[in-house]
Design an enzyme around this catalytic site. Structure first.
Site, PDB file in Angstrom:
ATOM      1  N   TYR A   1     -15.442   0.926  -6.713  1.00  0.00           N
ATOM      2  CA  TYR A   1     -16.695   1.605  -6.367  1.00  0.00           C
ATOM      3  C   TYR A   1     -17.728   1.439  -7.481  1.00  0.00           C
ATOM      4  O   TYR A   1     -18.885   1.819  -7.303  1.00  0.00           O
ATOM      5  CB  TYR A   1     -16.414   3.083  -6.068  1.00  0.00           C
ATOM      6  CG  TYR A   1     -15.477   3.223  -4.882  1.00  0.00           C
ATOM      7  CD1 TYR A   1     -15.963   3.097  -3.583  1.00  0.00           C
ATOM      8  CD2 TYR A   1     -14.103   3.385  -5.062  1.00  0.00           C
ATOM      9  CE1 TYR A   1     -15.098   3.160  -2.497  1.00  0.00           C
ATOM     10  CE2 TYR A   1     -13.231   3.437  -3.985  1.00  0.00           C
ATOM     11  CZ  TYR A   1     -13.742   3.325  -2.709  1.00  0.00           C
ATOM     12  OH  TYR A   1     -12.888   3.360  -1.635  1.00  0.00           O
TER      13      TYR A   1
ATOM     14  N   SER B   1     -10.321   5.328  -4.652  1.00  0.00           N
ATOM     15  CA  SER B   1     -11.318   6.384  -4.819  1.00  0.00           C
ATOM     16  C   SER B   1     -10.923   7.444  -5.853  1.00  0.00           C
ATOM     17  O   SER B   1     -11.752   7.855  -6.657  1.00  0.00           O
ATOM     18  CB  SER B   1     -11.589   7.026  -3.463  1.00  0.00           C
ATOM     19  OG  SER B   1     -10.390   7.479  -2.869  1.00  0.00           O
TER      20      SER B   1
ATOM     21  N   ARG C   1     -10.934   9.515   1.922  1.00  0.00           N
ATOM     22  CA  ARG C   1     -10.754  10.235   3.192  1.00  0.00           C
ATOM     23  C   ARG C   1     -11.883  11.241   3.397  1.00  0.00           C
ATOM     24  O   ARG C   1     -12.282  11.513   4.535  1.00  0.00           O
ATOM     25  CB  ARG C   1      -9.379  10.901   3.227  1.00  0.00           C
ATOM     26  CG  ARG C   1      -8.277   9.857   3.276  1.00  0.00           C
ATOM     27  CD  ARG C   1      -6.884  10.467   3.240  1.00  0.00           C
ATOM     28  NE  ARG C   1      -5.872   9.424   3.128  1.00  0.00           N
ATOM     29  CZ  ARG C   1      -4.589   9.647   2.872  1.00  0.00           C
ATOM     30  NH1 ARG C   1      -4.168  10.878   2.713  1.00  0.00           N
ATOM     31  NH2 ARG C   1      -3.744   8.650   2.781  1.00  0.00           N
TER      32      ARG C   1
ATOM     33  N   LYS D   1       1.109   9.979   5.196  1.00  0.00           N
ATOM     34  CA  LYS D   1       1.297   8.692   5.865  1.00  0.00           C
ATOM     35  C   LYS D   1       2.598   8.029   5.413  1.00  0.00           C
ATOM     36  O   LYS D   1       2.720   6.809   5.383  1.00  0.00           O
ATOM     37  CB  LYS D   1       0.084   7.802   5.576  1.00  0.00           C
ATOM     38  CG  LYS D   1      -1.242   8.403   6.067  1.00  0.00           C
ATOM     39  CD  LYS D   1      -2.418   7.424   5.936  1.00  0.00           C
ATOM     40  CE  LYS D   1      -3.685   8.015   6.556  1.00  0.00           C
ATOM     41  NZ  LYS D   1      -4.840   7.073   6.492  1.00  0.00           N
TER      42      LYS D   1
ATOM     43  N   LYS E   1       0.846  -1.184   0.000  1.00  0.00           N
ATOM     44  CA  LYS E   1       0.000   0.000   0.000  1.00  0.00           C
ATOM     45  C   LYS E   1       0.884   1.237   0.000  1.00  0.00           C
ATOM     46  O   LYS E   1       1.690   1.438   0.902  1.00  0.00           O
ATOM     47  CB  LYS E   1      -0.904  -0.014   1.234  1.00  0.00           C
ATOM     48  CG  LYS E   1      -1.805   1.200   1.318  1.00  0.00           C
ATOM     49  CD  LYS E   1      -2.833   1.062   2.411  1.00  0.00           C
ATOM     50  CE  LYS E   1      -3.687   2.296   2.514  1.00  0.00           C
ATOM     51  NZ  LYS E   1      -4.697   2.166   3.575  1.00  0.00           N
TER      52      LYS E   1
ATOM     53  N   GLU F   1       7.476  -6.777   1.126  1.00  0.00           N
ATOM     54  CA  GLU F   1       6.232  -6.644   1.899  1.00  0.00           C
ATOM     55  C   GLU F   1       5.322  -7.855   1.669  1.00  0.00           C
ATOM     56  O   GLU F   1       4.785  -8.439   2.609  1.00  0.00           O
ATOM     57  CB  GLU F   1       5.484  -5.364   1.490  1.00  0.00           C
ATOM     58  CG  GLU F   1       6.075  -4.073   2.029  1.00  0.00           C
ATOM     59  CD  GLU F   1       5.761  -3.842   3.506  1.00  0.00           C
ATOM     60  OE1 GLU F   1       5.134  -4.708   4.144  1.00  0.00           O
ATOM     61  OE2 GLU F   1       6.159  -2.780   4.028  1.00  0.00           O
TER      62      GLU F   1
ATOM     63  N   LYS G   1      -2.207  -1.668  -3.891  1.00  0.00           N
ATOM     64  CA  LYS G   1      -3.056  -0.487  -3.858  1.00  0.00           C
ATOM     65  C   LYS G   1      -2.230   0.794  -3.837  1.00  0.00           C
ATOM     66  O   LYS G   1      -1.251   0.839  -3.106  1.00  0.00           O
ATOM     67  CB  LYS G   1      -3.894  -0.598  -2.578  1.00  0.00           C
ATOM     68  CG  LYS G   1      -4.764   0.551  -2.245  1.00  0.00           C
ATOM     69  CD  LYS G   1      -5.359   0.322  -0.884  1.00  0.00           C
ATOM     70  CE  LYS G   1      -6.191   1.509  -0.517  1.00  0.00           C
ATOM     71  NZ  LYS G   1      -6.693   1.427   0.829  1.00  0.00           N
TER      72      LYS G   1
HETATM   73  C1  PBG Z   1      -7.435   3.381   5.521  1.00  0.00           C
HETATM   74  C2  PBG Z   1      -7.798   3.141   4.119  1.00  0.00           C
HETATM   75  C3  PBG Z   1      -7.614   4.036   3.060  1.00  0.00           C
HETATM   76  C4  PBG Z   1      -8.186   3.451   1.948  1.00  0.00           C
HETATM   77  C5  PBG Z   1      -8.673   2.206   2.323  1.00  0.00           C
HETATM   78  N1  PBG Z   1      -8.398   2.018   3.678  1.00  0.00           N
HETATM   79  C6  PBG Z   1      -7.079   5.408   3.035  1.00  0.00           C
HETATM   80  C7  PBG Z   1      -5.775   5.713   3.612  1.00  0.00           C
HETATM   81  O1  PBG Z   1      -4.928   4.849   3.817  1.00  0.00           O
HETATM   82  O2  PBG Z   1      -5.590   6.889   3.898  1.00  0.00           O
HETATM   83  C8  PBG Z   1      -8.265   4.104   0.596  1.00  0.00           C
HETATM   84  C9  PBG Z   1      -9.284   3.577  -0.332  1.00  0.00           C
HETATM   85  C10 PBG Z   1      -9.597   4.470  -1.456  1.00  0.00           C
HETATM   86  O3  PBG Z   1      -8.991   5.545  -1.685  1.00  0.00           O
HETATM   87  O4  PBG Z   1     -10.501   4.096  -2.214  1.00  0.00           O
HETATM   88  N2  PBG Z   1      -6.506   2.588   6.107  1.00  0.00           N
END
Ligand code: PBG
Length: 336
Positions: free
Chosen positions: A323, A284, A213, A227, A203, A243, A258
Site C-alpha cells: 500500500y 494491510s 476486510r 477462513k 496464502k 501448494e 502472503k
Molecule cells: C480476498 C483477499 C484478501 C486479501 C487480498 N485478497 C483478504 C482475505 O483473504 O480475507 C488481503 C490483503 C491485505 O490484507 O492487504 N481474497
C-alpha cells in the site's frame, strides 16, 4: 558460500566494506526500485470519489475516474502494475457472489477504463468471491463450509469476465483446490493465451488481513468465522511447497506468498524450490503497523518501510504488493 569468504582478523576486517557511503553502495546486494512495486487500488461506484481508508493511511476508495488518475501517476512513477479490488455495494452482494461474474460489474468497468487511459500499466485482479458474498467468504457455502468444486466453476467465470475486460493478470486468492488448472484451461479455450495467472498459492489464514476486510467491507459480514478451512495454517511451511508446486504444474505464471514480513522464511523456501517468479504481499495489517508506529514516533516511517521492502526482495521476492508503493516510488524518484 566458498571458503574464500572465510578470513581471519585482522587480515579480514568486514568494517572496511562499510566504512563510507560509496563502499556500501558499491557492494550492496539488494536494491529496491519502482520496478519491484505493485500498488493495490480500491475502486468504488461514483465519480470524483476519494474516500480515505482510515486503517490504510494514504489509501483511498476511488471512483473509476480517480482510479485512472492514480494509475497515470503510478505509471509516471515507474510502477509496473496495479492490483485492483472492488468495494461492492451491499445491495449487490448475495449468498453466491453472483455479481462477480457480471461482465459489467464495477471491477470489469474499472479494468476497461484504466486500460484504455493508461495502456502500459499492468492490471492484476483478485479472483475470489469475498467482495461479492454477503457472508464475506471467498466461495459458495454448502452446509457449514465453503464447497470447493462449485466455487471453482464460478471462479473460472469470474476470471474470464475479468480477462475479457482487459485484465492482464488474473490472481486467484481464494485457496480452492484445482482452480489454477481450471482457470488456465478456460483461458486457453477462449483464446486468452496471454492472460497471466498469478496464483496466491501460499496464502495463510491470517489476522493481518484486518484493514483490507475493512476497506472492502467484508469484515462485519465475515463475523468470527475465519477462513481456516481453505487458507493455510500458519504453523506450516512444507505445505507451502506443495501448494506452490501444484499451482506451477497447473499453469500459474507467478506465485504469491502472503502475508509478507512474518513469512519471509516461507518466501525464501518457496523461492528456492520453484522456478517461477515469486511475489510477496505486504498485507494491510503489516502496512498499518508500520504507518501507525511511524506516526507514533517509534521510528522513521519511510526508513522502516524501505527496510521492510528490501527485506522482501532479499528473501527472494520478484516484486512486492504494498500500500506504500506510490509513496516509496515518489521517494525513490526524489519527488517527496
Ligand atoms: C480476498 C483477499 C484478501 C486479501 C487480498 N485478497 C483478504 C482475505 O483473504 O480475507 C488481503 C490483503 C491485505 O490484507 O492487504 N481474497
Amino acid at each position: 558460500m566458498t571458503t574464500s569468504g572465510l578470513g581471519t582478523f585482522p587480515a579480514t576486517r568486514l568494517r572496511r566494506l562499510r566504512a563510507t557511503s560509496w563502499r556500501r553502495r558499491l557492494v550492496r546486494e539488494t536494491v529496491l526500485t519502482a520496478d519491484d512495486l505493485v500498488q493495490p487500488l480500491f475502486v468504488v461506484e461514483g465519480t470524483g470519489v476519494r474516500d480515505a481508508i482510515a486503517t490504510l493511511p494514504g489509501n483511498h476508495r476511488l471512483s473509476i475516474d480517480q482510479a485512472i488518475k492514480a494509475a497515470q501517476e503510478a505509471h509516471d512513477l515507474g510502477i509496473p502494475a496495479l492490483a485492483l479490488f472492488p468495494v461492492v455495494d451491499a445491495g449487490l452482494k448475495d449468498e453466491q457472489g453472483r455479481e462477480a461474474v457480471n461482465p459489467k460489474n464495477l471491477l470489469c468497468r474499472a479494468v476497461t477504463a484504466i486500460k484504455k487511459a493508461v495502456p502500459d500499466i499492468g492490471l492484476i485482479c483478485d479472483v475470489a468471491l469475498d467482495p461479492y458474498t454477503i457472508h464475506g467468504h471467498d466461495g459458495i457455502f454448502e452446509g457449514d463450509d465453503v464447497v470447493n468444486d462449485k466455487t471453482v466453476e464460478v471462479l473460472v467465470k469470474q476470471a474470464l469476465v475479468l480477462a475479457e475486460a482487459g485484465c492482464d493478470v488474473v490472481a486467484p486468492s481464494d485457496m480452492m483446490d484445482g482452480r489454477i488448472g481450471a482457470v488456465r484451461s478456460a483461458l486457453e479455450k477462449n483464446g486468452l493465451v496471454n492472460t497471466m495467472i498469478m496464483s496466491y498459492a501460499v496464502k495463510y489464514a491470517s489476522a493481518f488481513y484486518g484493514p483490507f476486510r475493512d476497506a472492502v467491507s467484508s469484515k462485519a459480514t465475515l463475523g468470527t468465522k475465519g477462513k481456516h478451512t481453505y487458507q493455510m495454517d500458519f504453523g506450516n511451511s512444507d505445505e507451502a511447497l506443495r501448494e506452490a508446486m501444484l499451482d506451477v504444474a497447473e499453469g500459474a505464471d507467478m506465485i504469491m506468498v502472503k502475508p509478507g514480513m512474518p513469512y519471509l522464511d516461507v518466501l525464501a523456501k518457496v523461492k528456492a524450490n520453484v522456478n517461477v517468479p515469486v511475489l510477496a504481499y505486504q498485507v494491510s495489517g503489516e502496512y498499518n503497523m508500520l504507518m501507525i508506529a511511524g506516526a507514533n514516533g517509534a521510528f522513521d516511517q519511510a526508513a522502516a518501510m524501505r527496510e521492510a521492502l528490501v527485506a522482501f526482495k532479499r528473501a527472494g521476492a520478484a516484486a512486492i504488493f504494498t500500500y506504500a508503493a506510490m509513496d516509496v516510488a515518489r521517494a525513490l524518484a526524489g519527488k517527496s
